[in-house]
Each structure stands twice: as structure tokens, then as C-alpha cells.
Design a protein around this motif. Structure first.
Motif, PDB file in Angstrom:
ATOM      1  N   VAL A  40       0.975  -1.457  -0.069  1.00 25.10           N
ATOM      2  CA  VAL A  40      -0.184  -0.001   0.082  1.00 25.10           C
ATOM      3  C   VAL A  40       0.944   1.251   0.137  1.00 25.10           C
ATOM      4  CG1 VAL A  40      -1.835   1.329   1.326  1.00 25.10           C
ATOM      5  CG2 VAL A  40      -1.929  -1.248   1.193  1.00 25.10           C
ATOM      6  N   ARG A  41       1.788   1.351   0.754  1.00 27.66           N
ATOM      7  CA  ARG A  41       2.732   2.393   0.852  1.00 27.66           C
ATOM      8  C   ARG A  41       3.965   2.544   0.507  1.00 27.66           C
ATOM      9  NH1 ARG A  41       5.948   1.519   5.486  1.00 27.66           N
ATOM     10  NH2 ARG A  41       5.436  -0.529   6.467  1.00 27.66           N
ATOM     11  N   ARG A  42       4.547   1.496  -0.050  1.00 27.75           N
ATOM     12  CA  ARG A  42       5.772   1.492  -0.657  1.00 27.75           C
ATOM     13  C   ARG A  42       5.840   1.131  -1.979  1.00 27.75           C
ATOM     14  NH1 ARG A  42       9.248  -2.550   3.189  1.00 27.75           N
ATOM     15  NH2 ARG A  42      11.268  -1.323   2.420  1.00 27.75           N
ATOM     16  N   ASN A  43       6.888   1.623  -2.671  1.00 25.92           N
ATOM     17  CA  ASN A  43       7.090   1.297  -4.218  1.00 25.92           C
ATOM     18  C   ASN A  43       8.667   1.117  -4.451  1.00 25.92           C
ATOM     19  OD1 ASN A  43       6.784   0.925  -6.845  1.00 25.92           O
ATOM     20  ND2 ASN A  43       6.659   2.940  -7.291  1.00 25.92           N
ATOM     21  N   GLY A  44       9.023  -0.212  -4.629  1.00 25.19           N
ATOM     22  CA  GLY A  44      10.453  -0.803  -4.945  1.00 25.19           C
ATOM     23  C   GLY A  44      10.203  -2.108  -4.909  1.00 25.19           C
ATOM     24  N   ASP A  45      11.530  -2.871  -4.844  1.00 27.00           N
ATOM     25  CA  ASP A  45      12.010  -4.143  -4.925  1.00 27.00           C
ATOM     26  C   ASP A  45      11.782  -4.536  -3.398  1.00 27.00           C
ATOM     27  OD1 ASP A  45      12.762  -6.604  -4.924  1.00 27.00           O
ATOM     28  OD2 ASP A  45      14.280  -6.472  -6.648  1.00 27.00           O
ATOM     29  N   LEU A  46      10.580  -5.170  -2.861  1.00 24.31           N
ATOM     30  CA  LEU A  46      10.212  -5.340  -1.711  1.00 24.31           C
ATOM     31  C   LEU A  46      10.999  -6.624  -1.053  1.00 24.31           C
ATOM     32  CD1 LEU A  46       6.556  -4.173  -1.046  1.00 24.31           C
ATOM     33  CD2 LEU A  46       8.640  -2.915  -0.981  1.00 24.31           C
ATOM     34  N   TYR A  47      11.486  -7.522  -2.175  1.00 23.50           N
ATOM     35  CA  TYR A  47      11.968  -8.896  -1.557  1.00 23.50           C
ATOM     36  C   TYR A  47      12.984  -9.334  -2.307  1.00 23.50           C
ATOM     37  CZ  TYR A  47      10.637 -13.293   0.843  1.00 23.50           C
ATOM     38  OH  TYR A  47      10.823 -14.040   1.995  1.00 23.50           O
ATOM     39  N   PRO A  48      14.275  -8.555  -2.226  1.00 26.86           N
ATOM     40  CA  PRO A  48      15.163  -8.917  -3.525  1.00 26.86           C
ATOM     41  C   PRO A  48      16.140 -10.014  -3.016  1.00 26.86           C
ATOM     42  CG  PRO A  48      16.140  -7.125  -1.745  1.00 26.86           C
ATOM     43  CD  PRO A  48      14.506  -7.381  -1.620  1.00 26.86           C
ATOM     44  N   SER A  49      16.263 -10.634  -1.861  1.00 25.62           N
ATOM     45  CA  SER A  49      17.394 -11.502  -1.585  1.00 25.62           C
ATOM     46  C   SER A  49      17.316 -12.818  -2.297  1.00 25.62           C
ATOM     47  CB  SER A  49      17.316 -11.918  -0.114  1.00 25.62           C
ATOM     48  OG  SER A  49      16.393 -12.238   0.414  1.00 25.62           O
ATOM     49  N   HIS A  50      16.045 -13.314  -2.691  1.00 29.34           N
ATOM     50  CA  HIS A  50      15.884 -14.628  -3.419  1.00 29.34           C
ATOM     51  C   HIS A  50      16.818 -14.476  -4.670  1.00 29.34           C
ATOM     52  CE1 HIS A  50      13.516 -16.325  -0.348  1.00 29.34           C
ATOM     53  NE2 HIS A  50      12.328 -16.131  -1.211  1.00 29.34           N
ATOM     54  N   GLY A  51      16.522 -13.296  -5.335  1.00 31.51           N
ATOM     55  CA  GLY A  51      17.281 -13.260  -6.832  1.00 31.51           C
ATOM     56  C   GLY A  51      18.667 -12.645  -6.343  1.00 31.51           C
ATOM     57  N   ILE A  52      18.998 -11.814  -5.846  1.00 29.60           N
ATOM     58  CA  ILE A  52      20.361 -11.163  -5.576  1.00 29.60           C
ATOM     59  C   ILE A  52      21.215 -12.131  -4.860  1.00 29.60           C
ATOM     60  CG2 ILE A  52      19.884  -9.918  -3.639  1.00 29.60           C
ATOM     61  CD1 ILE A  52      21.957  -8.957  -6.620  1.00 29.60           C
ATOM     62  N   GLY A  53      20.713 -13.064  -3.926  1.00 24.75           N
ATOM     63  CA  GLY A  53      21.573 -13.909  -3.094  1.00 24.75           C
ATOM     64  C   GLY A  53      22.447 -14.834  -3.759  1.00 24.75           C
ATOM     65  N   PRO A  54      21.720 -15.714  -4.876  1.00 22.44           N
ATOM     66  CA  PRO A  54      22.770 -16.501  -5.626  1.00 22.44           C
ATOM     67  C   PRO A  54      23.548 -15.628  -6.564  1.00 22.44           C
ATOM     68  CG  PRO A  54      20.444 -17.332  -5.422  1.00 22.44           C
ATOM     69  CD  PRO A  54      20.511 -16.179  -4.862  1.00 22.44           C
ATOM     70  N   CYS A  55      23.102 -14.411  -7.130  1.00 18.38           N
ATOM     71  CA  CYS A  55      23.623 -13.896  -8.302  1.00 18.38           C
ATOM     72  C   CYS A  55      25.032 -13.272  -7.405  1.00 18.38           C
ATOM     73  CB  CYS A  55      23.205 -12.585  -8.562  1.00 18.38           C
ATOM     74  SG  CYS A  55      21.609 -13.313  -9.875  1.00 18.38           S
ATOM     75  N   ALA A  56      24.878 -12.830  -6.239  1.00 16.96           N
ATOM     76  CA  ALA A  56      25.778 -12.011  -5.441  1.00 16.96           C
ATOM     77  C   ALA A  56      27.125 -13.199  -5.207  1.00 16.96           C
ATOM     78  CB  ALA A  56      25.577 -11.372  -4.236  1.00 16.96           C
ATOM     79  N   MET A  57      26.434 -14.562  -4.862  1.00 12.34           N
ATOM     80  CA  MET A  57      27.164 -15.464  -4.543  1.00 12.34           C
ATOM     81  C   MET A  57      28.235 -16.074  -5.708  1.00 12.34           C
ATOM     82  SD  MET A  57      25.951 -19.268  -3.205  1.00 12.34           S
ATOM     83  CE  MET A  57      25.196 -19.468  -4.800  1.00 12.34           C
ATOM     84  N   LEU A  58      27.530 -15.896  -7.125  1.00 13.28           N
ATOM     85  CA  LEU A  58      28.189 -16.411  -8.232  1.00 13.28           C
ATOM     86  C   LEU A  58      29.430 -15.350  -8.707  1.00 13.28           C
ATOM     87  CD1 LEU A  58      25.201 -17.469  -9.963  1.00 13.28           C
ATOM     88  CD2 LEU A  58      27.103 -18.807  -9.706  1.00 13.28           C
ATOM     89  N   VAL A  59      29.241 -13.983  -8.183  1.00 11.67           N
ATOM     90  CA  VAL A  59      30.406 -12.945  -8.597  1.00 11.67           C
ATOM     91  C   VAL A  59      31.025 -12.420  -7.407  1.00 11.67           C
ATOM     92  CG1 VAL A  59      28.986 -12.313 -10.588  1.00 11.67           C
ATOM     93  CG2 VAL A  59      28.548 -10.926  -8.421  1.00 11.67           C
ATOM     94  N   ASN A  60      30.847 -13.335  -6.412  1.00  9.11           N
ATOM     95  CA  ASN A  60      31.957 -12.984  -5.311  1.00  9.11           C
ATOM     96  C   ASN A  60      31.702 -11.415  -4.681  1.00  9.11           C
ATOM     97  OD1 ASN A  60      33.075 -15.461  -5.224  1.00  9.11           O
ATOM     98  ND2 ASN A  60      34.481 -15.112  -6.891  1.00  9.11           N
ATOM     99  N   ILE A  61      30.539 -10.978  -4.403  1.00 10.22           N
ATOM    100  CA  ILE A  61      30.187  -9.597  -3.908  1.00 10.22           C
ATOM    101  C   ILE A  61      30.843  -9.887  -2.426  1.00 10.22           C
ATOM    102  CG2 ILE A  61      28.487  -8.256  -2.983  1.00 10.22           C
ATOM    103  CD1 ILE A  61      28.871  -8.252  -5.957  1.00 10.22           C
TER     104      ILE A  61
END
Length: 452
Positions: A233-254
Motif C-alpha cells: 500500500v505505502r511502498r514502491n520498490g523491490d520489496l523482496y530482493p534476496s531470493h534473486g540477488i543472493g545467488p547472483c551475489a554469490m556467483l560474482v563474489n560480492i
């Protein structure tokens, strides 16, 4: 924020504690843990089941303010034949979790509460020297993330974000493929949270039917509809990023030789939730007048220090099959999870996909080879077993958490940064360096062997 972070680390004692946190505690390993669980809703009950099946965990405390959920959790304990833990919150006291953290001899706590509680609960637990395994979303505001980070560095108390998708079987196999150089040098990655949550965000308020069956949310809703929908209702953004970014970050050694440098986000118009309310409750339903801020599809792009780009999509308000939309693309080939396919230059037929299955078997991760039977039947295709197992084993060994504080705050901070980017006309923003430059020398540790 960067200057505040540097000012903090200039303090000599804090810097020493930060170094200790990076190296990991060296105390003797513990054969058993005394753990508590804050939040016994449906997600908390998933974690509870896994903890009750372990012979190296004593569950000593439960906390929730919803009697129905506490009752269900205690029934799980009884069914497992384990001693009943001490219970907090049965009187509806929203601060009862603070008393749980005062228990003597408590090694750690799993937090599975609504998002807005994650930061204050984690901070209080770490200040009490109680290790934290926190469900995804480390905080709401960007300041929350800095506060969680500073508390962890200042206390040295272990903190792990319980991001289960990092342990998905195909994701870990792709990690092995990347490490073997199959795709060459990584160039671009994609992921996201593409999941029709309309029946999660609305129901009829019936505890027996937590998903769908109505157009209620907030006080009249039940389960996640009680609290999660309000964020739409009150927010506009990527409210739940970790499912996607977690594996990606792991793969590129963030944070381990690489980091995020810039971020921007775009949001589509918002139509899906309004139409769902009208379909479930009719145009005269009071919630049909609610204006939802969350765009139906939010697209976020991140740039990395080493030149990779990452695209995330948050898509939870429209009819669609579930998908996390992973794509891992390098100079010699790529994997895409939507079509379950791989293409490797010089190996695959030119311009054709190959089925992922044979690659998945060849590059199956040691963790899955060792624990597949134990994970069978666990939530989310077995992933839930691995994330709880990792938290418990790392804590027992006094070893660094495989998904550590820097991962937690950076992955989760995508939410407030995406909100800021959208609010400022899709501006590209600098991404905070939560490690204050230490990403340059930190080494990859995630899932290098079959321990956790």
C-alpha cells in the motif's frame, strides 16, 4: 552514510572488534546449541520442524503473540517428543521477545516475524550476545541496515540471513559450473522474485484458510495478509530482493573481491492488486478504494566493480507461474532456469540449448550429495534444511556465517535504495560500501565444501 561508517571504524576498539568479526571466532566448537524461536507463524513453524528434528539443538524458548500460532507450534513440539520450551507472548505482550533474550545460556535465536521487527530484534539479540539467524529482509530503512551492521561489528555476535535460495540444488550446481570455468568470465546475471502473491496478501481472515478466499488485509486479514500487504500500500520498490540477488551475489563474489557500485530502479503502473480485490470482494468492497503504491513489476539494475551487471525483477501482483528468473551469462555460455537449459560454446550444438539435467548431475554440489536424503521433505524443495543446517553448524563451530552480515545488509538494502531511485525519477544511485573497502581482500567462503 559512508563517512559515518568510517567515523565508526576509526574508534580503535570498534576496529578491533570488526577485525574479529571478519576473521570469525576461534573459540572451541560446541556439540549442542540452546536456541529460541521468535515468530511461530507459518514460516516459523517450518523452521521449528527442522530444529526439532536435530539432535544437536535444544529448543528452549518460543515467542509469539498469536495464541493460534503458539498452540500449533507447541503441538509440533509434542509430536516430536521433545520437552516443551518456555513460552513468551501468550498474553499478547508485543515486547515479550525481549524477555526471551534475557534467558541464561541461550546460544542463538531464529527470527521469523514480520519484516519491521527484524532489525530491532536482531539488534537486541546481538547486544545480548545471542547469535541471530534472521529471515530475509534485514531492515526497512537504509538506516536500519547501518544499525544492524554496526551492532554486529561492535558486538562480534554471529548474524546470518536465512536466504534459502542460495542452497537451491540447481543454483549450487551452477556455482560449481562457474567455479569450473564452464561459462568463462561472467558478464551478466538476472534473478528476481516472480511469484503471484495475491492470495497471500488477501484472504477472508479465517485461520483455517490463510491463502485466498477473500479481499481482506490488515486487522481483518490473517497470517501474512495482516502485515505484508500494507507494504504494498505505502511502498514502491523491490520489496523482496534476496531470493534473486543472493545467488547472483554469490556467483560474482560480492564482498569477496567484488562489490555493487551503482543501482537504479523502475516501477510499472499498479493494477494487479486493485483488480484482485474487486474480483474477490466486488467493486463496493472497502478495500477496492485502497490505492496501492507498489508497481506491479519493479525492475532494478545493479553495476558491479568487476564489470558485471545484474538485473532483478519483483513481480508479485499479477497472474503468473512462479519463477525466480535466473540467468547466468559469461563469455563462453549461459544458464537460464526458466527453460532449464544451458548453452556452452564449443560443447553445445551451435545456437541450440541443451537440457540442464546432465550438467546438474555432473556438477551436483557436495552439500546436496551428502545431505539430499536428510533434506527430503523439507520446505521449498529441501532448501530450508540447508539454510538452517548452515546456521546451526557454523554456530556450533564458531565459524564465519556463510551468509554473513555484509551479505545481509547489502542484499536487503536493495529495497530502500530501489524505493529512493524510483521516488527520485529513476535516478542511478551510488551503492554503499558496507565493508568500507574490505571487499578487496576478503576471500570467498560460501559452500566450498560439504560442511555448510
Amino acid at each position: 552514510m559512508t563517512m559515518q561508517r568510517r567515523d565508526f571504524l576509526r574508534n580503535g576498539s570498534a576496529a578491533a572488534l570488526a577485525a574479529t568479526a571478519l576473521q570469525g571466532a576461534k573459540a572451541a566448537a560446541r556439540p549442542r546449541l540452546r536456541l529460541g524461536l521468535i515468530g511461530t507463524g507459518l514460516r516459523g513453524q517450518n523452521h521449528l520442524e527442522l530444529l526439532l528434528h536435530r539432535d544437536d539443538v535444544d529448543l528452549v524458548a518460543l515467542c509469539d503473540i498469536e495464541p493460534e500460532m503458539l498452540k500449533a507450534a507447541l503441538a509440533q513440539v509434542d509430536k516430536a517428543g521433545k520437552p516443551r520450551p518456555q513460552v513468551f507472548g501468550e498474553n499478547g505482550d508485543a515486547q515479550a521477545w525481549r524477555r526471551l533474550l534475557e534467558l541464561k545460556g541461550l546460544d542463538g535465536v531464529v527470527i521469523a516475524t514480520p519484516w519491521e521487527w527484524h532489525a530491532p530484534m536482531s539488534i537486541a539479540a546481538m547486544q545480548a550476545k545471542v547469535a541471530v539467524g534472521c529471515e530475509v529482509v534485514a531492515g526497512i530503512t537504509l538506516q536500519d541496515h547501518w544499525d544492524v551492521l554496526r551492532t554486529q561489528l561492535g558486538t562480534g555476535t554471529p548474524y546470518m540471513l536465512l536466504e534459502n535460495v542460495c542452497y537451491r540444488r540447481d543454483v549450487l550446481a551452477v556455482l560449481q559450473m562457474v567455479r569450473a570455468g564452464l561459462f568463462g568470465e561472467l558478464v551478466h546475471l538476472q534473478g528476481g522474485y516472480q511469484h503471484d502473491l495475491r492470495a497471500v496478501k488477501f484472504n477472508g481472515g479465517d485461520p483455517a484458510r490463510p491463502y485466498g478466499g477473500g479481499a481482506e488485509f490488515g486487522a481483518k486479514g490473517w497470517s501474512e495478509a495482516r502485515w505484508r500487504t500494507e507494504h504494498s500500500v505505502r511502498r514502491n520498490g523491490d520489496l523482496y530482493p534476496s531470493h534473486g540477488i543472493g545467488p547472483c551475489a554469490m556467483l560474482v563474489n560480492i564482498h569477496r573481491g567484488n562489490r555493487f557500485t551503482r543501482i537504479n530502479s523502475f516501477a510499472s503502473k499498479a493494477r494487479g492488486l486493485h483488480e484482485y480485490v474487486e474480483a474477490q470482494g466486488g467493486r463496493q468492497h472497502p478495500n477496492a478504494a485502497v490505492k496501492f503504491s507498489l508497481g506491479d513489476v519493479v525492475t532494478t539494475t545493479l553495476a558491479c566493480e568487476n564489470g558485471e551487471t545484474i538485473l532483478l525483477q519483483h513481480d508479485t501482483s499479477l497472474p503468473r507461474p512462479y519463477s525466480l528468473g535466473f540467468r547466468v551469462q559469461g563469455s563462453k555460455g549461459l544458464w537460464m532456469d526458466v527453460n532449464h537449459s544451458v548453452h556452452v560454446e564449443g560443447v553445445s550444438p551451435p545456437h541450440q540449448w541443451e537440457p540442464f539435467e546432465k550438467y546438474g548431475q555432473k556438477f551436483d554440489h557436495p552439500l546436496w550429495k551428502k545431505y539430499a536424503a536428510a533434506a527430503e521433505g523439507a520446505g521449498h524443495g529441501g532448501m530450508d534444511f540447508f539454510v538452517i543446517h548452515a546456521f546451526v553448524e557454523a554456530l556450533k563451530a564458531d565459524a564465519p556465517m556463510p551468509i554473513d552480515i555484509y551479505d545481509a545488509v547489502a542484499w536487503s538494502a536493495i529495497t530502500p535504495l530501489s524505493e529512493q531511485s524510483i521516488a527520485e525519477g529513476n535516478q542511478t544511485l551510488p551503492f554503499p560500501d558496507f565493508t568500507d573497502g574490505q571487499w578487496k581482500t576478503r576471500k570467498p567462503i560460501f559452500a566450498f565444501d560439504d560442511r555448510y
